[in-house]
Structures are given as C-alpha cells and as structure tokens.
Write an enzyme that holds these catalytic residues in place. Structure first.
Site, PDB file in Angstrom:
ATOM      1  N   TYR A 152       0.830  -1.201   0.000  1.00 13.63           N
ATOM      2  CA  TYR A 152       0.000   0.000   0.000  1.00 13.63           C
ATOM      3  C   TYR A 152       0.873   1.263   0.000  1.00 13.63           C
ATOM      4  O   TYR A 152       0.641   2.208  -0.772  1.00 13.63           O
ATOM      5  CB  TYR A 152      -0.896  -0.039   1.234  1.00 13.63           C
ATOM      6  CG  TYR A 152      -1.911   1.062   1.367  1.00 13.63           C
ATOM      7  CD1 TYR A 152      -3.008   1.136   0.522  1.00 13.63           C
ATOM      8  CD2 TYR A 152      -1.794   2.010   2.384  1.00 13.63           C
ATOM      9  CE1 TYR A 152      -3.959   2.138   0.668  1.00 13.63           C
ATOM     10  CE2 TYR A 152      -2.732   3.009   2.537  1.00 13.63           C
ATOM     11  CZ  TYR A 152      -3.809   3.071   1.683  1.00 13.63           C
ATOM     12  OH  TYR A 152      -4.749   4.060   1.835  1.00 13.63           O
ATOM     13  N   LYS A 169       1.150   4.165  -2.864  1.00 15.02           N
ATOM     14  CA  LYS A 169       0.772   5.537  -2.532  1.00 15.02           C
ATOM     15  C   LYS A 169       1.904   6.524  -2.773  1.00 15.02           C
ATOM     16  O   LYS A 169       1.653   7.691  -3.139  1.00 15.02           O
ATOM     17  CB  LYS A 169       0.295   5.602  -1.080  1.00 15.02           C
ATOM     18  CG  LYS A 169      -1.048   4.903  -0.845  1.00 15.02           C
ATOM     19  CD  LYS A 169      -2.143   5.465  -1.731  1.00 15.02           C
ATOM     20  CE  LYS A 169      -3.526   4.990  -1.345  1.00 15.02           C
ATOM     21  NZ  LYS A 169      -4.575   5.542  -2.225  1.00 15.02           N
TER      22      LYS A 169
END
Length: 305
Positions: free
Chosen positions: A165, A169
């Site tokens: 993640y 990001k």
C-alpha cells in the site's frame, strides 16, 4: 450555484467512504457526477456489485442533482475509457477526476505474497494511471482539467505491514507531481491528498488492546469521511485553479500541507570518495540529519485566536 456548477466530475470508489462523500458533496456544489464503484470487498477479491454506486446516485438525484453510476474496475484501462465516454455521452464532457478507489491487503512484508502485492499496486497505482491516461488528452485539448489523487501517510511516513500500500501511494504522489508539471501550460492541475478518516479501510486495521479500541471510538466521531471529501471537492474546483502539484492531508478539521523531498545536505570531496571515506567522513557528517524509523508525531493545530 456551487463551486462546481457547470462541471462534470468522475468519482471512483464512490460507493463508500470518502468516495461516497466526494460524490455527494460534488453534486451539492453543482457538479454532474459519474459515481464509479466496483462494489467489491475491501480486499479486492470479491465479485463486484452495481448497488453501492447506484445508491449514491439515487441520493444525489433525490436531492435534485444529476448523477449516473458505473460499476467497472479502475484496473481495466478500456473500462476507464468507457467511464470517460459515459461522462461525455450523458453530460457532454468531463472536467475533473477524484480518485479514492482502493483496497487493502495488509501483511508483514516477509509474509506478503505476489498476489497481495499485485492486487494493491493494480488498484491504486495502475488505477491512477488508468484514470489519468484516459482523461489527459481531453483535459489538454479543452485547457481545463483537474485531478485529485489519493496518497497516504503509509507511503509518505511509512507504516508497518503496508509495504504494498505504501509503495503504491508513494508512486501516486510522484505521478501527481509530474502530471501537474506537464499539465501546467494547458491548465491541467493535479494534487494529491493523504486522508485520515473513519472508513471501512480504517476499521479493517486490527485492534490489539482496549486503548486502541478507545482511540478508534474517538476517531469514529471526530475523523469523518466528509472532511477530506470537502477538501477534495474544493481543490478540483475552478476557485483553486492556481493550486497544483501539492500534497495535502486532512485529519478531522485539520488541513495539512506536506513537504516534498528536497536535498537537505551535500558532502563533497574533491579528491573523490572511497568506500572507506564514505563510511568515515560522509555518513558521520550527515547522520544528525537522518530521519528516524518511527513515524513523526502529528503537527499541532494552530492555537485559536
């Protein structure tokens, strides 16, 4: 008359959480909205459903706004092109994209599978590429377009158990910055937002003790999805036409501006560095400016006047 009157906005992940509030608030500000949501589970492995997106559209229409739903996946480039065509066919154009669509596959990196990695990268980073690439030529041609991408403190600051993640990001932050630089001459803007909000993503993080449960209860009341959604809508509006290439945060009623990486120290040796002098001279000279592995404490809110 709202700040998005006359504009058409695509909101991905618009069936739940921050995306849902982005769609509702954009419509309340006068936008015609394409509400996209696959309708799948948080981990991205479930079969989708058109229900969540259509339910949001029904709320918008009941309030007097205009909206259509779309339940395709942002991971499919042709499907995203279809969203753009849907916007143009239904509402005559497209002027902004708000892209909070996302999933989680949290696990320590040494236990992470290729599927855990691929699915998160596919939805977040590939999905961001897809919505940008499917719209960028239209935005440039019409000299009018704005993106709000979603980054995360899991990438900007780091977070244990979220290597997939966080990597996605941080990639989104880089994508947004370059789109802003390349789009400046054509009035195409791009910003990204690292939100903190009480959503089903937040709820999915395991609670290990009573103190964590108590903090979560406070979050549910004070850190709501509508707060970063308002900032997202504000920043894609024409009133923010001078704002591009920035990384913002939103946590409760705190609006945060993040720094972006810039050189903070340079060590030079005219005779040239060796492995030994790098270790004995350069690293010790820089060490006081190294960043700790721990996440920094939140910046305090300014004192009230």
């Amino acid at each position: 008359m709202g700040v998005l009157s006359g504009k058409v906005v695509l909101v991905t992940g618009g069936g739940n959480g921050i995306g849902r509030d982005c769609a509702l608030i954009a419509a309340a500000e006068g936008a015609k909205v394409i509400v996209n949501d696959l309708g799948g589970g948080l981990g991205g492995g479930d079969e989708g459903s058109a229900g969540p997106a259509e339910k949001v559209c029904e709320e918008i229409r009941a309030a007097g706004g205009e909206a259509v739903s779309n339940s395709d996946s942002v991971t499919n480039y042709k499907a995203v092109q279809g969203m753009v065509e849907q916007a143009r066919d239904t509402f005559g154009g497209l002027h902004a994209v708000i892209n909070p669509a996302g999933i989680l596959r949290d696990v320590m990196f040494h236990k992470m599978t290729e599927d855990d990695w691929d699915r998160v990268i596919d939805v977040h980073l590939r999905g961001s590429f897809n919505v940008a690439r499917a719209t960028i030529e239209l935005f440039r041609e019409q000299n009018d377009g704005s993106y709000m991408f979603f980054t995360s403190t899991s990438g900007l600051l780091g977070n244990i158990g979220q290597a997939n993640y966080g990597a996605a990001k941080m990639g989104i932050a880089g994508l947004s910055r370059i789109l802003a630089m390349e789009g400046a001459r054509n009035n195409v803007r791009s910003n990204c937002l690292a939100p903190v909000a009480w959503t089903r993503m937040t709820q999915s993080v395991p609670v290990k003790d009573e103190a964590a449960a108590a903090r979560r209860a406070v979050m549910a009341e004070k850190i709501r999805a509508d707060q970063p959604a308002r900032l997202s809508v504000a920043l894609v509006s024409p009133a923010a036409a001078h704002i591009s290439g920035q990384v913002f945060g939103a946590s409760g009623e705190n609006i945060i501006l993040y720094s972006q990486p810039r050189p903070i120290d340079t060590q030079t040796k005219e005779s040239g560095w060796t492995v030994e002098t790098i270790l004995s001279e350069a690293m010790p000279a820089m060490e006081s400016k190294f960043f700790p592995l721990s996440r920094p404490a939140p910046a305090p809110a300014p004192a009230k006047a």
